[in-house]
Write a protein that holds these residues in place. Structure first.
Motif, PDB file in Angstrom:
ATOM      1  N   MET A  11      38.101  24.688   9.594  1.00 54.18           N
ATOM      2  CA  MET A  11      37.077  25.731   9.457  1.00 54.18           C
ATOM      3  C   MET A  11      37.607  27.130   9.735  1.00 54.18           C
ATOM      4  SD  MET A  11      33.484  24.246  10.915  1.00 54.18           S
ATOM      5  CE  MET A  11      32.641  25.755  10.413  1.00 54.18           C
ATOM      6  N   VAL A  12      38.764  27.236  10.425  1.00 53.02           N
ATOM      7  CA  VAL A  12      39.265  28.570  10.748  1.00 53.02           C
ATOM      8  C   VAL A  12      39.923  29.177   9.516  1.00 53.02           C
ATOM      9  CG1 VAL A  12      39.564  27.933  13.170  1.00 53.02           C
ATOM     10  CG2 VAL A  12      41.535  27.914  11.659  1.00 53.02           C
ATOM     11  N   GLY A  13      39.854  30.506   9.437  1.00 48.51           N
ATOM     12  CA  GLY A  13      40.341  31.204   8.264  1.00 48.51           C
ATOM     13  C   GLY A  13      41.836  31.441   8.259  1.00 48.51           C
ATOM     14  N   ASP A  14      42.303  31.884   7.102  1.00 49.80           N
ATOM     15  CA  ASP A  14      43.731  32.152   6.920  1.00 49.80           C
ATOM     16  C   ASP A  14      44.248  33.196   7.898  1.00 49.80           C
ATOM     17  OD1 ASP A  14      43.848  30.296   4.881  1.00 49.80           O
ATOM     18  OD2 ASP A  14      43.542  31.777   3.295  1.00 49.80           O
ATOM     19  N   ALA A  15      43.435  34.211   8.187  1.00 50.83           N
ATOM     20  CA  ALA A  15      43.880  35.267   9.116  1.00 50.83           C
ATOM     21  C   ALA A  15      44.178  34.672  10.492  1.00 50.83           C
ATOM     22  CB  ALA A  15      42.823  36.368   9.222  1.00 50.83           C
ATOM     23  N   TRP A  16      43.389  33.714  10.946  1.00 55.70           N
ATOM     24  CA  TRP A  16      43.624  33.047  12.225  1.00 55.70           C
ATOM     25  C   TRP A  16      44.904  32.221  12.145  1.00 55.70           C
ATOM     26  CZ3 TRP A  16      39.180  30.464  15.384  1.00 55.70           C
ATOM     27  CH2 TRP A  16      39.687  29.887  16.546  1.00 55.70           C
ATOM     28  N   VAL A  70      37.707  34.088  12.094  1.00 55.00           N
ATOM     29  CA  VAL A  70      39.009  34.659  12.470  1.00 55.00           C
ATOM     30  C   VAL A  70      39.201  34.720  13.986  1.00 55.00           C
ATOM     31  CG1 VAL A  70      39.242  35.988  10.337  1.00 55.00           C
ATOM     32  CG2 VAL A  70      38.187  37.058  12.338  1.00 55.00           C
ATOM     33  N   GLY A  71      38.165  34.369  14.751  1.00 53.90           N
ATOM     34  CA  GLY A  71      38.301  34.394  16.197  1.00 53.90           C
ATOM     35  C   GLY A  71      37.215  33.589  16.883  1.00 53.90           C
ATOM     36  N   TRP A  72      37.604  32.937  17.967  1.00 52.21           N
ATOM     37  CA  TRP A  72      36.660  32.163  18.793  1.00 52.21           C
ATOM     38  C   TRP A  72      37.125  32.300  20.231  1.00 52.21           C
ATOM     39  CZ3 TRP A  72      37.404  26.407  19.941  1.00 52.21           C
ATOM     40  CH2 TRP A  72      36.312  25.871  20.630  1.00 52.21           C
ATOM     41  N   THR A  73      36.317  32.930  21.051  1.00 54.50           N
ATOM     42  CA  THR A  73      36.636  33.128  22.455  1.00 54.50           C
ATOM     43  C   THR A  73      35.591  32.406  23.289  1.00 54.50           C
ATOM     44  OG1 THR A  73      37.513  35.322  21.939  1.00 54.50           O
ATOM     45  CG2 THR A  73      37.046  34.861  24.245  1.00 54.50           C
ATOM     46  N   VAL A  74      36.048  31.677  24.300  1.00 54.03           N
ATOM     47  CA  VAL A  74      35.137  30.988  25.206  1.00 54.03           C
ATOM     48  C   VAL A  74      35.433  31.475  26.617  1.00 54.03           C
ATOM     49  CG1 VAL A  74      34.325  28.767  26.066  1.00 54.03           C
ATOM     50  CG2 VAL A  74      35.128  28.956  23.696  1.00 54.03           C
ATOM     51  N   ASN A  75      34.418  31.979  27.287  1.00 52.78           N
ATOM     52  CA  ASN A  75      34.545  32.422  28.674  1.00 52.78           C
ATOM     53  C   ASN A  75      33.631  31.573  29.549  1.00 52.78           C
ATOM     54  OD1 ASN A  75      36.357  34.664  28.400  1.00 52.78           O
ATOM     55  ND2 ASN A  75      34.693  35.745  27.373  1.00 52.78           N
ATOM     56  N   SER A  76      34.181  31.088  30.653  1.00 53.30           N
ATOM     57  CA  SER A  76      33.416  30.290  31.597  1.00 53.30           C
ATOM     58  C   SER A  76      34.172  30.252  32.916  1.00 53.30           C
ATOM     59  CB  SER A  76      33.248  28.858  31.074  1.00 53.30           C
ATOM     60  OG  SER A  76      32.693  28.032  32.063  1.00 53.30           O
ATOM     61  N   PRO A  77      33.454  30.241  34.034  1.00 54.37           N
ATOM     62  CA  PRO A  77      34.132  30.068  35.320  1.00 54.37           C
ATOM     63  C   PRO A  77      34.941  28.773  35.365  1.00 54.37           C
ATOM     64  CG  PRO A  77      31.857  30.744  35.671  1.00 54.37           C
ATOM     65  CD  PRO A  77      32.011  30.473  34.203  1.00 54.37           C
ATOM     66  N   ARG A  78      34.542  27.754  34.597  1.00 52.55           N
ATOM     67  CA  ARG A  78      35.255  26.473  34.566  1.00 52.55           C
ATOM     68  C   ARG A  78      36.640  26.600  33.924  1.00 52.55           C
ATOM     69  NH1 ARG A  78      34.725  22.076  36.749  1.00 52.55           N
ATOM     70  NH2 ARG A  78      35.291  20.922  34.892  1.00 52.55           N
ATOM     71  N   LEU A  79      36.930  27.740  33.305  1.00 51.84           N
ATOM     72  CA  LEU A  79      38.227  27.934  32.661  1.00 51.84           C
ATOM     73  C   LEU A  79      39.194  28.733  33.525  1.00 51.84           C
ATOM     74  CD1 LEU A  79      37.017  28.689  29.033  1.00 51.84           C
ATOM     75  CD2 LEU A  79      37.946  26.533  29.927  1.00 51.84           C
ATOM     76  N   GLN A  80      38.751  29.137  34.711  1.00 53.72           N
ATOM     77  CA  GLN A  80      39.622  29.924  35.582  1.00 53.72           C
ATOM     78  C   GLN A  80      40.714  29.049  36.179  1.00 53.72           C
ATOM     79  OE1 GLN A  80      37.101  31.857  38.428  1.00 53.72           O
ATOM     80  NE2 GLN A  80      36.184  33.194  36.903  1.00 53.72           N
ATOM     81  N   LEU A  81      41.868  29.644  36.346  1.00 53.55           N
ATOM     82  CA  LEU A  81      43.009  28.977  36.953  1.00 53.55           C
ATOM     83  C   LEU A  81      42.721  28.753  38.427  1.00 53.55           C
ATOM     84  CD1 LEU A  81      45.889  28.120  36.102  1.00 53.55           C
ATOM     85  CD2 LEU A  81      46.673  30.324  36.919  1.00 53.55           C
ATOM     86  N   THR A  82      42.984  27.537  38.908  1.00 58.51           N
ATOM     87  CA  THR A  82      42.763  27.220  40.321  1.00 58.51           C
ATOM     88  C   THR A  82      44.109  27.103  41.041  1.00 58.51           C
ATOM     89  OG1 THR A  82      42.865  24.828  40.012  1.00 58.51           O
ATOM     90  CG2 THR A  82      40.701  25.882  39.684  1.00 58.51           C
ATOM     91  N   ALA A  83      44.063  27.034  42.365  1.00 55.50           N
ATOM     92  CA  ALA A  83      45.283  26.844  43.155  1.00 55.50           C
ATOM     93  C   ALA A  83      45.953  25.520  42.786  1.00 55.50           C
ATOM     94  CB  ALA A  83      44.966  26.893  44.641  1.00 55.50           C
ATOM     95  N   ASP A  84      45.169  24.489  42.514  1.00 49.71           N
ATOM     96  CA  ASP A  84      45.733  23.205  42.098  1.00 49.71           C
ATOM     97  C   ASP A  84      46.459  23.332  40.761  1.00 49.71           C
ATOM     98  OD1 ASP A  84      44.827  21.894  44.364  1.00 49.71           O
ATOM     99  OD2 ASP A  84      42.961  21.227  43.400  1.00 49.71           O
TER     100      ASP A  84
END
Length: 158
Positions: free
Chosen positions: A48-53, A124-138
């Protein structure tokens, strides 16, 4: 006669750049993409993503992103459009759709960016932001193969 032709050319141009038509088509594509994502069909999502992506990202990078998102967030339980923007600049129409999304493992915001008009929209773009995606110490410890010690603050030495 020239005036009539010019009038119809302007009408066709305006009809081709109808922001609401772009938004409607973008929302249809978002819905399809979310369904494919939740079904776990990474190959179909990539199609589904376009050629530009595809010019700036490999299939493997997309697969890696997809895996991170599915592990950290899970399937989509539901989403709602909270913002959009349709803008034409230098002959390129960009449609951005922002969705507040409830994933299985937490909430997030998805931003979809499309180029083109109507049914010819290209993702051409898909961004997902969520606290669940933050880098943890583990996560850091896993990357460095070392245990990450907690930061100690000694307030008595001040």
């Amino acid at each position: 006669m020239l005036r009539i032709l010019l009038y119809f050319a302007v009408l066709l141009g305006v009809a081709g750049c109808n922001p609401m038509a772009n938004l409607d088509e973008a929302e249809k594509q978002v819905s399809r993409f979310e369904g494919i994502y939740s079904a776990g069909d990474v190959d179909r999502a990539w199609s589904m993503v376009g050629d530009a992506w595809k010019e700036v990202s490999t299939k493997q990078e997309f697969d890696d992103l997809y895996q991170v998102l599915t592990v950290r967030l899970g399937k989509i339980n539901g989403s709602e459009r909270v913002n959009f923007n349709v803008n034409s600049t230098n002959g390129v129409t960009t449609t951005v759709v922002v969705m507040d999304t409830n994933f299985e493992k937490g909430d997030g915001t998805q931003t979809y960016t499309f180029h083109g008009h109507g049914e010819d929209l290209e993702l051409v773009g898909w961004t997902v932001n969520s606290p669940r995606l933050q880098l943890t110490a583990d996560d850091v410890a896993d990357e460095t193969d070392d245990e990450v010690s907690p930061v100690k603050v000694d307030a008595s030495s001040s």
